[in-house]
Design a protein around this motif. Structure first.
Motif, PDB file in Angstrom:
ATOM      1  N   ARG A 148       4.596  -4.651  -5.878  1.00  0.00           N
ATOM      2  CA  ARG A 148       5.741  -4.742  -4.788  1.00  0.00           C
ATOM      3  C   ARG A 148       6.890  -4.894  -5.244  1.00  0.00           C
ATOM      4  O   ARG A 148       8.092  -4.175  -4.764  1.00  0.00           O
ATOM      5  CB  ARG A 148       5.483  -5.642  -3.505  1.00  0.00           C
ATOM      6  CG  ARG A 148       4.173  -5.357  -2.732  1.00  0.00           C
ATOM      7  CD  ARG A 148       4.116  -6.374  -1.606  1.00  0.00           C
ATOM      8  NE  ARG A 148       4.795  -5.989  -0.617  1.00  0.00           N
ATOM      9  CZ  ARG A 148       5.881  -7.161  -0.055  1.00  0.00           C
ATOM     10  NH1 ARG A 148       5.540  -8.287  -0.117  1.00  0.00           N
ATOM     11  NH2 ARG A 148       6.452  -6.509   0.727  1.00  0.00           N
ATOM     12  N   LEU A 149       7.357  -5.714  -6.323  1.00  0.00           N
ATOM     13  CA  LEU A 149       8.225  -6.007  -6.882  1.00  0.00           C
ATOM     14  C   LEU A 149       9.019  -4.914  -7.460  1.00  0.00           C
ATOM     15  O   LEU A 149      10.165  -4.453  -7.579  1.00  0.00           O
ATOM     16  CB  LEU A 149       8.591  -7.471  -7.656  1.00  0.00           C
ATOM     17  CG  LEU A 149       9.611  -7.946  -8.315  1.00  0.00           C
ATOM     18  CD1 LEU A 149      10.641  -8.243  -7.370  1.00  0.00           C
ATOM     19  CD2 LEU A 149       9.311  -9.200  -9.232  1.00  0.00           C
ATOM     20  N   ALA A 150       8.133  -4.495  -8.358  1.00  0.00           N
ATOM     21  CA  ALA A 150       8.442  -3.042  -9.149  1.00  0.00           C
ATOM     22  C   ALA A 150       9.004  -1.917  -8.357  1.00  0.00           C
ATOM     23  O   ALA A 150       9.882  -1.357  -8.480  1.00  0.00           O
ATOM     24  CB  ALA A 150       7.272  -2.502  -9.995  1.00  0.00           C
ATOM     25  N   ASN A 151       8.526  -1.732  -7.063  1.00  0.00           N
ATOM     26  CA  ASN A 151       8.867  -0.875  -6.123  1.00  0.00           C
ATOM     27  C   ASN A 151      10.487  -1.114  -5.589  1.00  0.00           C
ATOM     28  O   ASN A 151      11.243  -0.397  -5.568  1.00  0.00           O
ATOM     29  CB  ASN A 151       7.792  -0.555  -5.005  1.00  0.00           C
ATOM     30  CG  ASN A 151       6.965   0.436  -5.526  1.00  0.00           C
ATOM     31  OD1 ASN A 151       7.041   1.298  -6.208  1.00  0.00           O
ATOM     32  ND2 ASN A 151       5.891   0.358  -4.624  1.00  0.00           N
ATOM     33  N   ARG A 152      10.520  -2.482  -5.336  1.00  0.00           N
ATOM     34  CA  ARG A 152      11.840  -3.127  -4.800  1.00  0.00           C
ATOM     35  C   ARG A 152      12.745  -2.849  -5.945  1.00  0.00           C
ATOM     36  O   ARG A 152      13.798  -2.452  -5.489  1.00  0.00           O
ATOM     37  CB  ARG A 152      11.553  -4.526  -4.576  1.00  0.00           C
ATOM     38  CG  ARG A 152      12.662  -5.286  -4.077  1.00  0.00           C
ATOM     39  CD  ARG A 152      12.712  -5.276  -2.456  1.00  0.00           C
ATOM     40  NE  ARG A 152      13.721  -6.028  -1.857  1.00  0.00           N
ATOM     41  CZ  ARG A 152      14.310  -5.869  -0.827  1.00  0.00           C
ATOM     42  NH1 ARG A 152      13.596  -5.062   0.090  1.00  0.00           N
ATOM     43  NH2 ARG A 152      15.284  -6.953  -0.318  1.00  0.00           N
ATOM     44  N   ARG A 153      12.679  -3.377  -6.920  1.00  0.00           N
ATOM     45  CA  ARG A 153      13.514  -3.231  -8.051  1.00  0.00           C
ATOM     46  C   ARG A 153      13.918  -1.656  -8.351  1.00  0.00           C
ATOM     47  O   ARG A 153      15.054  -1.367  -8.939  1.00  0.00           O
ATOM     48  CB  ARG A 153      13.182  -3.954  -9.365  1.00  0.00           C
ATOM     49  CG  ARG A 153      13.268  -5.460  -9.191  1.00  0.00           C
ATOM     50  CD  ARG A 153      13.010  -6.092 -10.485  1.00  0.00           C
ATOM     51  NE  ARG A 153      12.954  -7.580 -10.174  1.00  0.00           N
ATOM     52  CZ  ARG A 153      12.387  -8.420 -11.082  1.00  0.00           C
ATOM     53  NH1 ARG A 153      12.289  -8.048 -12.230  1.00  0.00           N
ATOM     54  NH2 ARG A 153      12.415  -9.658 -10.768  1.00  0.00           N
ATOM     55  N   ALA A 154      12.999  -0.800  -8.212  1.00  0.00           N
ATOM     56  CA  ALA A 154      13.215   0.652  -8.589  1.00  0.00           C
ATOM     57  C   ALA A 154      13.689   1.468  -7.466  1.00  0.00           C
ATOM     58  O   ALA A 154      14.021   2.496  -7.240  1.00  0.00           O
ATOM     59  CB  ALA A 154      11.858   1.307  -8.880  1.00  0.00           C
ATOM     60  N   ALA A 157      10.452   2.832  -1.606  1.00  0.00           N
ATOM     61  CA  ALA A 157      10.032   2.197  -0.417  1.00  0.00           C
ATOM     62  C   ALA A 157       8.537   2.404  -0.634  1.00  0.00           C
ATOM     63  O   ALA A 157       7.906   3.242  -0.860  1.00  0.00           O
ATOM     64  CB  ALA A 157      10.404   3.027   0.690  1.00  0.00           C
ATOM     65  N   GLU A 158       7.927   1.175   0.046  1.00  0.00           N
ATOM     66  CA  GLU A 158       6.571   1.197  -0.026  1.00  0.00           C
ATOM     67  C   GLU A 158       6.051   1.846   1.467  1.00  0.00           C
ATOM     68  O   GLU A 158       6.864   1.988   2.348  1.00  0.00           O
ATOM     69  CB  GLU A 158       6.091  -0.362   0.394  1.00  0.00           C
ATOM     70  CG  GLU A 158       6.246  -1.412  -0.599  1.00  0.00           C
ATOM     71  CD  GLU A 158       6.069  -2.808  -0.513  1.00  0.00           C
ATOM     72  OE1 GLU A 158       5.604  -3.560  -1.406  1.00  0.00           O
ATOM     73  OE2 GLU A 158       6.279  -3.249   0.689  1.00  0.00           O
ATOM     74  N   THR A 159       4.921   2.425   0.980  1.00  0.00           N
ATOM     75  CA  THR A 159       4.272   3.074   2.229  1.00  0.00           C
ATOM     76  C   THR A 159       3.140   2.295   2.727  1.00  0.00           C
ATOM     77  O   THR A 159       2.277   1.797   1.881  1.00  0.00           O
ATOM     78  CB  THR A 159       3.513   4.606   1.514  1.00  0.00           C
ATOM     79  OG1 THR A 159       4.516   5.117   0.879  1.00  0.00           O
ATOM     80  CG2 THR A 159       2.944   5.255   2.628  1.00  0.00           C
ATOM     81  N   THR A 160       3.378   1.923   4.177  1.00  0.00           N
ATOM     82  CA  THR A 160       2.548   0.894   4.822  1.00  0.00           C
ATOM     83  C   THR A 160       1.625   1.789   5.606  1.00  0.00           C
ATOM     84  O   THR A 160       1.736   2.940   6.005  1.00  0.00           O
ATOM     85  CB  THR A 160       3.110   0.057   5.807  1.00  0.00           C
ATOM     86  OG1 THR A 160       4.051   0.573   6.545  1.00  0.00           O
ATOM     87  CG2 THR A 160       3.997  -0.713   4.815  1.00  0.00           C
ATOM     88  N   TRP A 161       0.303   1.050   5.863  1.00  0.00           N
ATOM     89  CA  TRP A 161      -0.585   1.777   6.930  1.00  0.00           C
ATOM     90  C   TRP A 161      -0.857   0.833   8.145  1.00  0.00           C
ATOM     91  O   TRP A 161      -0.884  -0.349   7.815  1.00  0.00           O
ATOM     92  CB  TRP A 161      -1.983   1.530   5.995  1.00  0.00           C
ATOM     93  CG  TRP A 161      -3.158   2.239   6.548  1.00  0.00           C
ATOM     94  CD1 TRP A 161      -3.431   3.623   6.957  1.00  0.00           C
ATOM     95  CD2 TRP A 161      -4.072   1.411   7.148  1.00  0.00           C
ATOM     96  NE1 TRP A 161      -4.590   3.605   7.775  1.00  0.00           N
ATOM     97  CE2 TRP A 161      -5.203   2.360   7.787  1.00  0.00           C
ATOM     98  CE3 TRP A 161      -4.574   0.134   7.242  1.00  0.00           C
ATOM     99  CZ2 TRP A 161      -6.274   1.974   8.589  1.00  0.00           C
ATOM    100  CZ3 TRP A 161      -5.632  -0.200   7.926  1.00  0.00           C
ATOM    101  CH2 TRP A 161      -6.676   0.780   8.682  1.00  0.00           C
TER     102      TRP A 161
END
Length: 161
Positions: A148-154, A157-161
């Protein structure tokens, strides 16, 4: 020992996890939590050594190097707490993916869950050293949080279900 023995499966799954983490480390950005992930790889080598050596008296000198330092589970929990400070609160399931770094960390998380299941199966037949199961349990949470942190810093957006 047969290749499908529960002990071989357990340390094989830990070895696989270590390889997946190595792949995640190799992905850009390479400096992302590099010290934490390198320490985890060393811990996993130690865990694999412990799992592969059921008769500790026979390999006593080799196992000195394969010690899990006390407090490592707490260090994993502290890593989760540090990362959580940068992350929004979670209100839904997160689908694995996003940046390449995050996707590989999610793969490591699922490999960790498999390793944990294998070690628990082994522990039912023959006791494994005490810190191993709690370590693997917390490690999967660390890997999820790092994804999650890697996505945040990059800024992905996270894909949620």
């Amino acid at each position: 020992m047969p290749k499908d023995d529960v002990r071989v499966t357990a340390y094989g799954d830990v070895d696989h996890l270590n390889s997946v983490i190595g792949t995640a480390i190799a992905a850009e950005p390479r400096d992302f939590e590099a010290d934490l992930l390198a320490g985890i790889q060393r811990d996993l080598f130690a865990i694999g050594g412990r799992l592969a050596s059921p008769d500790e008296k026979k390999v006593e000198s080799a196992l000195k190097k394969a010690a899990i330092p006390s407090g490592r589970v707490e260090e994993l929990e502290a890593a989760i707490d540090r990362a959580d400070k940068e992350l929004p609160e979670l209100h839904a399931f997160v689908l694995p993916g996003g940046s390449m770094k995050a996707a590989l960390l999610h793969s490591a998380r699922s490999a960790c869950r498999q390793a944990e299941r294998s070690v628990v199966s082994l522990d039912r037949e023959q006791p494994v050293p005490v810190p191993i199961v709690p370590y693997l349990n917390r490690l999967s949470d660390v890997l999820f949080t790092l994804a999650r942190l890697a996505n945040r810093r990059a800024d992905v957006a996270e894909t949620t279900w």
